[in-house]
Design an enzyme around this catalytic site. Structure first.
Site, PDB file in Angstrom:
ATOM      1  N   HIS A 118       0.842  -1.202   0.000  1.00  0.00           N
ATOM      2  CA  HIS A 118       0.000   0.000   0.000  1.00  0.00           C
ATOM      3  C   HIS A 118       0.876   1.251   0.000  1.00  0.00           C
ATOM      4  O   HIS A 118       0.708   2.159  -0.826  1.00  0.00           O
ATOM      5  CB  HIS A 118      -0.911  -0.030   1.239  1.00  0.00           C
ATOM      6  CG  HIS A 118      -1.762   1.188   1.421  1.00  0.00           C
ATOM      7  ND1 HIS A 118      -3.137   1.147   1.343  1.00  0.00           N
ATOM      8  CD2 HIS A 118      -1.448   2.484   1.700  1.00  0.00           C
ATOM      9  CE1 HIS A 118      -3.623   2.364   1.558  1.00  0.00           C
ATOM     10  NE2 HIS A 118      -2.611   3.190   1.787  1.00  0.00           N
ATOM     11  N   GLU A 119       1.838   1.274   0.935  1.00  0.00           N
ATOM     12  CA  GLU A 119       2.715   2.446   1.044  1.00  0.00           C
ATOM     13  C   GLU A 119       3.656   2.539  -0.160  1.00  0.00           C
ATOM     14  O   GLU A 119       3.966   3.628  -0.643  1.00  0.00           O
ATOM     15  CB  GLU A 119       3.518   2.393   2.350  1.00  0.00           C
ATOM     16  CG  GLU A 119       2.678   2.301   3.626  1.00  0.00           C
ATOM     17  CD  GLU A 119       1.750   3.491   3.841  1.00  0.00           C
ATOM     18  OE1 GLU A 119       1.813   4.464   3.066  1.00  0.00           O
ATOM     19  OE2 GLU A 119       0.943   3.441   4.787  1.00  0.00           O
TER      20      GLU A 119
END
Length: 266
Positions: free
Chosen positions: A57-58
């Site tokens: 996600h990051e």
């Protein structure tokens, strides 16, 4: 020299590879029922897979920022997938894992720090914010693939339940992330299109957005409505409520959740 630097900035970290290894080994243990405790194996598998999804996600935020003009993300270590490199390791990793353990909720974490001043164009800013939750959507699609492809023949019961619960975490994280609340990715998507005055007024609220969402989820009516939406999405992906519920029951192996789930013993 600069080329070598950029290569080292993008080299996948041993920390991330270690987490992936834990996910693979414990996933194999759940599949083969090799472990003495199926519940413990499910706990380790889902937790490590959840951390992997948080890293991705990051990484998605950072990678889209890199291609949009923020070259600083490499030097910050965001492209190595190392969760320890995030601006707020507590917010990005520790709290989301705790929320899963405590309440079976995929709560989004903190974010990588993007130098927005380096990026030109509203669409680029919106896409950087959208990239994170879109990763959760992709993860949910992959987790539920055996369900909506009707390919569950031969998939062990415990592994199916674990996938169903992992999918629930991804779907809940995606929905929460897409909420247009200051501090969450959903607001980051619309923020570039708001007037300067509105953005200035909303900016001080950003640190409290996630706290406000969490507080709202404590209200029983809001909680029921939210999970109804999550279960509707899972149902559309072929996952029954009972399957994700059994996954959660196995995950919390130390507690009797009151859900009756038959898992064949080895």
């Amino acid at each position: 020299m600069g080329h070598q630097g950029s290569r080292s900035e993008r080299r996948i970290s041993s920390v991330f590879l270690g987490i992936v290894a834990v996910m693979a080994v414990t996933g194999w243990a759940v599949w083969t029922q090799y472990a003495t405790s199926t519940g413990l194996a499910v706990f380790l598998f889902v937790t490590s897979a959840w951390i992997v999804s948080l890293c991705l996600h990051e990484y998605a935020h950072a990678r889209t920022a890199l291609h949009s003009g923020d070259l600083s993300v490499g030097a910050k270590g965001y492209l190595t997938l190392n969760p320890l490199k995030y601006t707020h390791a507590l917010l990005s990793i520790v709290l989301p894992v705790l929320f899963v353990i405590m309440g079976g909720l995929g709560l989004p974490g903190g974010a990588v720090y993007i130098e927005r001043g380096r990026i030109q164009g509203r669409w680029k800013h919106s896409f950087i914010s959208a990239a994170g939750p879109l990763t959760n959507v992709a993860f949910a699609v992959v987790c539920t693939a055996p369900f909506w492809l009707d390919a569950l023949d031969g998939v062990p019961t415990a592994f199916r339940y674990a996938l169903a619960f992992l999918a629930l975490l991804q779907v809940s994280a995606a929905i929460l992330n897409f909420l247009p609340v200051p501090g969450l990715d959903g607001y980051g998507i619309i923020e570039p299109w708001l007037s300067y005055g509105v953005r200035r007024q909303v900016e001080p609220l950003a640190p409290f957005g996630l706290i406000a969402v969490f507080a709202l989820l404590w209200i029983p009516e809001v909680n029921v409505f939210f999970f109804d939406v999550v279960y509707d999405v899972l149902s559309a992906l072929g996952v029954e409520n009972r399957e994700s519920g059994c996954g959660y029951a196995l995950y919390r192996f130390w507690q009797d959740t009151g859900v009756a789930c038959a898992v064949p013993s080895n």
